[in-house]
Design a protein around this motif. Structure first.
Motif, PDB file in Angstrom:
ATOM      1  N   UNK A  34       0.871  -1.234   0.125  1.00  0.00           N
ATOM      2  CA  UNK A  34      -0.106   0.187   0.127  1.00  0.00           C
ATOM      3  C   UNK A  34       0.757   1.283  -0.158  1.00  0.00           C
ATOM      4  N   UNK A  35       2.130   1.205  -0.271  1.00  0.00           N
ATOM      5  CA  UNK A  35       2.992   2.215  -0.257  1.00  0.00           C
ATOM      6  C   UNK A  35       2.482   3.211  -1.418  1.00  0.00           C
ATOM      7  N   UNK A  36       2.177   2.907  -2.415  1.00  0.00           N
ATOM      8  CA  UNK A  36       1.662   3.935  -3.521  1.00  0.00           C
ATOM      9  C   UNK A  36       0.440   4.722  -3.040  1.00  0.00           C
ATOM     10  N   UNK A  37      -0.161   4.338  -2.013  1.00  0.00           N
ATOM     11  CA  UNK A  37      -1.348   5.075  -1.456  1.00  0.00           C
ATOM     12  C   UNK A  37      -0.991   6.220  -0.603  1.00  0.00           C
ATOM     13  N   UNK A  38       0.023   6.083   0.085  1.00  0.00           N
ATOM     14  CA  UNK A  38       0.379   7.236   1.011  1.00  0.00           C
ATOM     15  C   UNK A  38       0.251   8.543   0.422  1.00  0.00           C
ATOM     16  N   UNK A  39       0.748   8.976  -0.655  1.00  0.00           N
ATOM     17  CA  UNK A  39       0.731  10.485  -1.069  1.00  0.00           C
ATOM     18  C   UNK A  39      -0.950  10.541  -1.303  1.00  0.00           C
ATOM     19  N   UNK A  40      -1.679   9.675  -1.832  1.00  0.00           N
ATOM     20  CA  UNK A  40      -3.280   9.768  -1.759  1.00  0.00           C
ATOM     21  C   UNK A  40      -3.828  10.052  -0.514  1.00  0.00           C
ATOM     22  N   UNK A  41      -3.639   9.468   0.593  1.00  0.00           N
ATOM     23  CA  UNK A  41      -3.890   9.591   1.740  1.00  0.00           C
ATOM     24  C   UNK A  41      -3.622  10.917   2.284  1.00  0.00           C
ATOM     25  N   UNK A  42      -2.091  11.392   1.997  1.00  0.00           N
ATOM     26  CA  UNK A  42      -1.992  12.835   2.705  1.00  0.00           C
ATOM     27  C   UNK A  42      -2.810  13.806   1.836  1.00  0.00           C
ATOM     28  N   UNK A  43      -2.896  13.755   0.541  1.00  0.00           N
ATOM     29  CA  UNK A  43      -3.871  14.599  -0.360  1.00  0.00           C
ATOM     30  C   UNK A  43      -5.023  14.844   0.314  1.00  0.00           C
ATOM     31  N   UNK A  44      -5.819  13.412   0.561  1.00  0.00           N
ATOM     32  CA  UNK A  44      -7.103  13.388   0.848  1.00  0.00           C
ATOM     33  C   UNK A  44      -7.392  13.943   2.443  1.00  0.00           C
ATOM     34  N   UNK A  45      -6.295  13.957   3.336  1.00  0.00           N
ATOM     35  CA  UNK A  45      -6.398  14.399   4.458  1.00  0.00           C
ATOM     36  C   UNK A  45      -6.213  16.079   4.469  1.00  0.00           C
ATOM     37  N   UNK A  46      -5.303  16.352   3.530  1.00  0.00           N
ATOM     38  CA  UNK A  46      -5.271  17.944   3.440  1.00  0.00           C
ATOM     39  C   UNK A  46      -6.554  18.428   2.707  1.00  0.00           C
ATOM     40  N   UNK A  47      -7.200  17.933   1.946  1.00  0.00           N
ATOM     41  CA  UNK A  47      -8.480  18.160   1.258  1.00  0.00           C
ATOM     42  C   UNK A  47      -9.505  18.410   2.464  1.00  0.00           C
ATOM     43  N   UNK A  48      -9.504  17.440   3.188  1.00  0.00           N
ATOM     44  CA  UNK A  48     -10.406  17.336   4.378  1.00  0.00           C
ATOM     45  C   UNK A  48     -10.268  18.371   5.293  1.00  0.00           C
ATOM     46  N   UNK A  49      -9.288  18.656   5.815  1.00  0.00           N
ATOM     47  CA  UNK A  49      -8.789  19.681   6.927  1.00  0.00           C
ATOM     48  C   UNK A  49      -8.850  20.802   6.341  1.00  0.00           C
ATOM     49  N   UNK A  50      -8.468  21.266   5.029  1.00  0.00           N
ATOM     50  CA  UNK A  50      -8.519  22.515   4.333  1.00  0.00           C
ATOM     51  C   UNK A  50      -9.727  22.903   4.038  1.00  0.00           C
ATOM     52  N   UNK A  51     -10.960  22.149   3.835  1.00  0.00           N
ATOM     53  CA  UNK A  51     -12.197  22.611   3.319  1.00  0.00           C
ATOM     54  C   UNK A  51     -12.938  23.357   4.310  1.00  0.00           C
ATOM     55  N   UNK A  52     -13.739  24.385   3.589  1.00  0.00           N
ATOM     56  CA  UNK A  52     -14.530  25.204   4.364  1.00  0.00           C
ATOM     57  C   UNK A  52     -15.393  24.384   5.131  1.00  0.00           C
TER      58      UNK A  52
END
Length: 62
Positions: free
Chosen positions: A17-35
């Protein structure tokens, strides 16, 4: 989600699942930065999708 039983299985899961780490980081950033006015269901959708993929991988690797 329960972790794999042996260290070898855990290492294999992490490598698979190493390929999924950047996707997980991106998803976390989107969720935390959304209004805050966006409904929680939509804010957390990327995280839920990555969680679903990880659960599927875990079941396949068993």
């Amino acid at each position: 989600m329960k972790s794999p039983r042996t260290p070898k299985d855990q290492r294999r899961f992490i490598e698979a699942t190493q390929w999924l780490r950047p996707v997980t980081r991106w998803a976390t950033r989107i969720s935390m930065a959304s209004p805050q006015w966006i409904p929680a269901v939509l804010r957390n959708l990327p995280l839920r999708l990555t969680s679903l993929v990880l659960r599927g991988y875990h079941k396949v690797l068993r």
